[in-house]
Design a protein around this motif. Structure first.
Motif, PDB file in Angstrom:
ATOM      1  N   SER A  84      32.248  46.081  27.631  1.00  0.00           N
ATOM      2  CA  SER A  84      32.570  47.071  28.663  1.00  0.00           C
ATOM      3  C   SER A  84      32.766  48.468  28.073  1.00  0.00           C
ATOM      4  O   SER A  84      32.480  49.471  28.719  1.00  0.00           O
ATOM      5  N   LEU A  85      33.225  48.520  26.827  1.00  0.00           N
ATOM      6  CA  LEU A  85      33.478  49.812  26.183  1.00  0.00           C
ATOM      7  C   LEU A  85      32.191  50.562  25.836  1.00  0.00           C
ATOM      8  O   LEU A  85      32.195  51.788  25.731  1.00  0.00           O
ATOM      9  N   ILE A  86      31.085  49.835  25.662  1.00  0.00           N
ATOM     10  CA  ILE A  86      29.812  50.503  25.344  1.00  0.00           C
ATOM     11  C   ILE A  86      28.804  50.353  26.478  1.00  0.00           C
ATOM     12  O   ILE A  86      27.597  50.535  26.285  1.00  0.00           O
ATOM     13  N   GLY A  87      29.316  50.040  27.659  1.00  0.00           N
ATOM     14  CA  GLY A  87      28.469  50.036  28.850  1.00  0.00           C
ATOM     15  C   GLY A  87      27.543  48.852  28.987  1.00  0.00           C
ATOM     16  O   GLY A  87      26.549  48.928  29.723  1.00  0.00           O
ATOM     17  N   LEU A  88      27.837  47.734  28.325  1.00  0.00           N
ATOM     18  CA  LEU A  88      26.972  46.556  28.405  1.00  0.00           C
ATOM     19  C   LEU A  88      27.545  45.457  29.296  1.00  0.00           C
ATOM     20  O   LEU A  88      26.997  44.365  29.368  1.00  0.00           O
ATOM     21  N   ASN A  89      28.645  45.758  29.962  1.00  0.00           N
ATOM     22  CA  ASN A  89      29.268  44.727  30.786  1.00  0.00           C
ATOM     23  C   ASN A  89      28.411  44.432  32.016  1.00  0.00           C
ATOM     24  O   ASN A  89      27.845  45.325  32.641  1.00  0.00           O
ATOM     25  N   GLN A  90      28.313  43.160  32.364  1.00  0.00           N
ATOM     26  CA  GLN A  90      27.561  42.707  33.521  1.00  0.00           C
ATOM     27  C   GLN A  90      28.524  42.149  34.565  1.00  0.00           C
ATOM     28  O   GLN A  90      29.640  41.745  34.228  1.00  0.00           O
ATOM     29  N   PRO A  91      28.100  42.118  35.830  1.00  0.00           N
ATOM     30  CA  PRO A  91      28.961  41.482  36.839  1.00  0.00           C
ATOM     31  C   PRO A  91      29.235  40.029  36.466  1.00  0.00           C
ATOM     32  O   PRO A  91      28.404  39.375  35.835  1.00  0.00           O
ATOM     33  N   ILE A  92      30.390  39.545  36.844  1.00  0.00           N
ATOM     34  CA  ILE A  92      30.764  38.158  36.560  1.00  0.00           C
ATOM     35  C   ILE A  92      30.940  37.420  37.881  1.00  0.00           C
ATOM     36  O   ILE A  92      31.549  37.944  38.822  1.00  0.00           O
ATOM     37  N   SER A  93      30.375  36.242  37.987  1.00  0.00           N
ATOM     38  CA  SER A  93      30.470  35.457  39.213  1.00  0.00           C
ATOM     39  C   SER A  93      31.890  34.946  39.412  1.00  0.00           C
ATOM     40  O   SER A  93      32.701  34.944  38.479  1.00  0.00           O
ATOM     41  N   LEU A  94      32.170  34.489  40.638  1.00  0.00           N
ATOM     42  CA  LEU A  94      33.493  33.925  40.896  1.00  0.00           C
ATOM     43  C   LEU A  94      33.740  32.713  40.001  1.00  0.00           C
ATOM     44  O   LEU A  94      34.846  32.534  39.470  1.00  0.00           O
ATOM     45  N   ALA A  95      32.700  31.898  39.804  1.00  0.00           N
ATOM     46  CA  ALA A  95      32.843  30.720  38.942  1.00  0.00           C
ATOM     47  C   ALA A  95      33.100  31.133  37.494  1.00  0.00           C
ATOM     48  O   ALA A  95      33.925  30.541  36.800  1.00  0.00           O
ATOM     49  N   LEU A 166      41.760  32.112  47.657  1.00  0.00           N
ATOM     50  CA  LEU A 166      41.871  33.357  48.401  1.00  0.00           C
ATOM     51  C   LEU A 166      40.489  33.940  48.699  1.00  0.00           C
ATOM     52  O   LEU A 166      39.578  33.809  47.884  1.00  0.00           O
ATOM     53  N   PRO A 167      40.331  34.627  49.838  1.00  0.00           N
ATOM     54  CA  PRO A 167      39.094  35.368  50.087  1.00  0.00           C
ATOM     55  C   PRO A 167      39.186  36.741  49.413  1.00  0.00           C
ATOM     56  O   PRO A 167      40.244  37.370  49.416  1.00  0.00           O
ATOM     57  N   PHE A 168      38.095  37.215  48.842  1.00  0.00           N
ATOM     58  CA  PHE A 168      38.080  38.506  48.162  1.00  0.00           C
ATOM     59  C   PHE A 168      37.110  39.448  48.857  1.00  0.00           C
ATOM     60  O   PHE A 168      35.979  39.074  49.165  1.00  0.00           O
ATOM     61  N   CYS A 169      37.575  40.679  49.097  1.00  0.00           N
ATOM     62  CA  CYS A 169      36.696  41.664  49.739  1.00  0.00           C
ATOM     63  C   CYS A 169      36.507  42.904  48.878  1.00  0.00           C
ATOM     64  O   CYS A 169      35.852  43.857  49.296  1.00  0.00           O
ATOM     65  N   GLU A 170      37.082  42.914  47.692  1.00  0.00           N
ATOM     66  CA  GLU A 170      36.867  43.992  46.736  1.00  0.00           C
ATOM     67  C   GLU A 170      36.220  43.391  45.486  1.00  0.00           C
ATOM     68  O   GLU A 170      36.598  42.313  45.046  1.00  0.00           O
ATOM     69  N   ALA A 171      35.248  44.100  44.910  1.00  0.00           N
ATOM     70  CA  ALA A 171      34.488  43.557  43.791  1.00  0.00           C
ATOM     71  C   ALA A 171      34.919  44.111  42.435  1.00  0.00           C
ATOM     72  O   ALA A 171      34.659  43.490  41.407  1.00  0.00           O
ATOM     73  N   LYS A 172      35.581  45.278  42.435  1.00  0.00           N
ATOM     74  CA  LYS A 172      35.909  45.925  41.161  1.00  0.00           C
ATOM     75  C   LYS A 172      37.288  45.506  40.664  1.00  0.00           C
ATOM     76  O   LYS A 172      38.310  45.808  41.290  1.00  0.00           O
ATOM     77  N   ILE A 173      37.298  44.798  39.523  1.00  0.00           N
ATOM     78  CA  ILE A 173      38.562  44.376  38.912  1.00  0.00           C
ATOM     79  C   ILE A 173      39.083  45.524  38.046  1.00  0.00           C
ATOM     80  O   ILE A 173      38.410  45.934  37.093  1.00  0.00           O
ATOM     81  N   PRO A 174      40.273  46.045  38.333  1.00  0.00           N
ATOM     82  CA  PRO A 174      40.821  47.156  37.529  1.00  0.00           C
ATOM     83  C   PRO A 174      41.385  46.675  36.202  1.00  0.00           C
ATOM     84  O   PRO A 174      42.546  46.927  35.861  1.00  0.00           O
ATOM     85  N   HIS A 175      40.550  45.978  35.451  1.00  0.00           N
ATOM     86  CA  HIS A 175      40.991  45.364  34.201  1.00  0.00           C
ATOM     87  C   HIS A 175      39.761  45.057  33.360  1.00  0.00           C
ATOM     88  O   HIS A 175      38.631  45.298  33.799  1.00  0.00           O
ATOM     89  N   TYR A 176      39.959  44.492  32.148  1.00  0.00           N
ATOM     90  CA  TYR A 176      38.815  44.183  31.307  1.00  0.00           C
ATOM     91  C   TYR A 176      38.589  42.681  31.146  1.00  0.00           C
ATOM     92  O   TYR A 176      37.713  42.252  30.395  1.00  0.00           O
ATOM     93  N   PHE A 177      39.372  41.863  31.850  1.00  0.00           N
ATOM     94  CA  PHE A 177      39.098  40.430  31.923  1.00  0.00           C
ATOM     95  C   PHE A 177      39.773  39.884  33.175  1.00  0.00           C
ATOM     96  O   PHE A 177      40.519  40.581  33.854  1.00  0.00           O
ATOM     97  N   CYS A 178      39.477  38.625  33.489  1.00  0.00           N
ATOM     98  CA  CYS A 178      39.980  38.031  34.727  1.00  0.00           C
ATOM     99  C   CYS A 178      41.411  37.525  34.544  1.00  0.00           C
ATOM    100  O   CYS A 178      41.641  36.320  34.333  1.00  0.00           O
TER     101      CYS A 178
END
Length: 310
Positions: A84-95, A166-178
């Motif tokens: 994430s620090l060098i811009g290579l982070n990809q979206p992560i699925s719920l699973a 829980l149902p989620f309606c926001e996609a952006k996690i304000p963090h660097y891991f789950c």
């Protein structure tokens, strides 16, 4: 208020250290160096303990298990953070997010209870030395390690089942891991009950093992003070110094991260606290035990000496 009409998301995006845009390359270099140092130092600890027969004791068995657990702990978090620090982070699925959170919780709790087993080991060694080899045999050591892992797996299963219902309606996690709290903030419904459950579980898995460790040290210190020889007292304290140092820092960071009031810190402060227990604490274990432990130093010197001779 949360929206009643919402469309659930199927993947998350880590925002990482977006607040520190101008420092991301510097952070990447620092964290990458610490990550490599953590992997190398823990690998050295595990290797030295496995090959040196002088260290085939319960205390060093628990230490090697802690090093393995800490290594796996960093493997599931730090690479994603570095990307994430060098811009290579990809979206992560719920699973994928649930999987990362599951292993994070399991290993974090496993570490807490491994430190407790190490405290129990020191208690038996100092307060009941004549029966030490009988009590802390291989079967007991294996049971204690499996118990620590079992507690981690059980709590992680309960936490994952609670959060990902829980149902989620926001996609952006304000963090660097789950992590639990940042993910729950993305829910479209009120999470007050889940917050209470999470706080209770966090309190139990931090306060209970921490309380057991400090209770064992009260008994240990009272026993040490009864030793008439100053040299004997010094040696007894020396065997516990490394462990109690790791315990104070480990449980201190965990308490600040998960037992503080919910709105006390900003997002940036929360991330800095998280960096402490995901990047710095895993490095603490091998560094403290290498620098403060005479037997580890001697084992390293023996290993270096054998290599030089060969």
């Amino acid at each position: 208020m949360k929206r009643e009409n919402y469309s659930e998301v199927s993947e998350f995006i880590f925002q990482g250290f977006s607040s520190f845009q101008e420092h991301q390359i510097t952070l990447f270099i620092v964290f990458f160096a610490l990550y490599l140092l953590t992997l190398a130092s823990n690998a050295i600890i595990v290797t030295i303990i496995s090959v040196d027969h002088h260290l085939h004791t319960p205390m060093y068995f628990f230490l090697s298990m802690l090093s393995v657990s800490e290594t796996l702990y960093t493997l599931i978090i730090v690479p994603e953070m570095l990307a994430s620090l060098i811009g290579l982070n990809q979206p992560i699925s719920l699973a994928g997010c649930a999987t990362q959170m599951f292993f994070f919780i399991t290993l974090a709790i496993n570490n807490c209870f491994l430190l407790t087993t190490m405290g129990y080991d020191r208690y038996v060694a100092i307060c009941n030395p004549l029966r030490y080899t009988v009590i802390m045999d291989k079967k007991m050591c294996t049971k204690l390690v499996c118990g620590a892992c079992g507690i981690g797996l059980t709590v992680a299963t309960v936490q994952i089942a609670s959060v990902f219902r829980l149902p989620f309606c926001e996609a952006k996690i304000p963090h660097y891991f789950c992590d639990i709290l940042p993910v729950m903030k993305l829910s479209c419904v009120d999470t007050s009950i889940h917050d209470i459950i999470n706080f209770i579980i966090s309190s139990l898995v931090i306060v209970v093992p921490m309380g057991l460790v400090f209770f064992s040290y009260i008994l240990i210190i009272s026993t040490i003070l009864k030793i008439t020889s100053a040299e004997g007292q010094k040696k007894a304290f020396a065997t516990c110094a490394s462990h109690i140092t790791v315990v104070i820092i480990h449980y201190g960071c965990a308490s600040i991260a998960y037992l503080k009031p919910k709105s006390e810190n900003s997002r940036d402060q929360d991330q800095l606290i998280s960096v402490t227990y995901t990047v710095f604490t895993p490095l603490l274990n091998p560094v403290v035990y290498t620098l403060r432990n005479k037997e580890i130093k001697e084992a390293l010197l023996r290993a270096v000496g054998r290599k030089s001779l060969s």
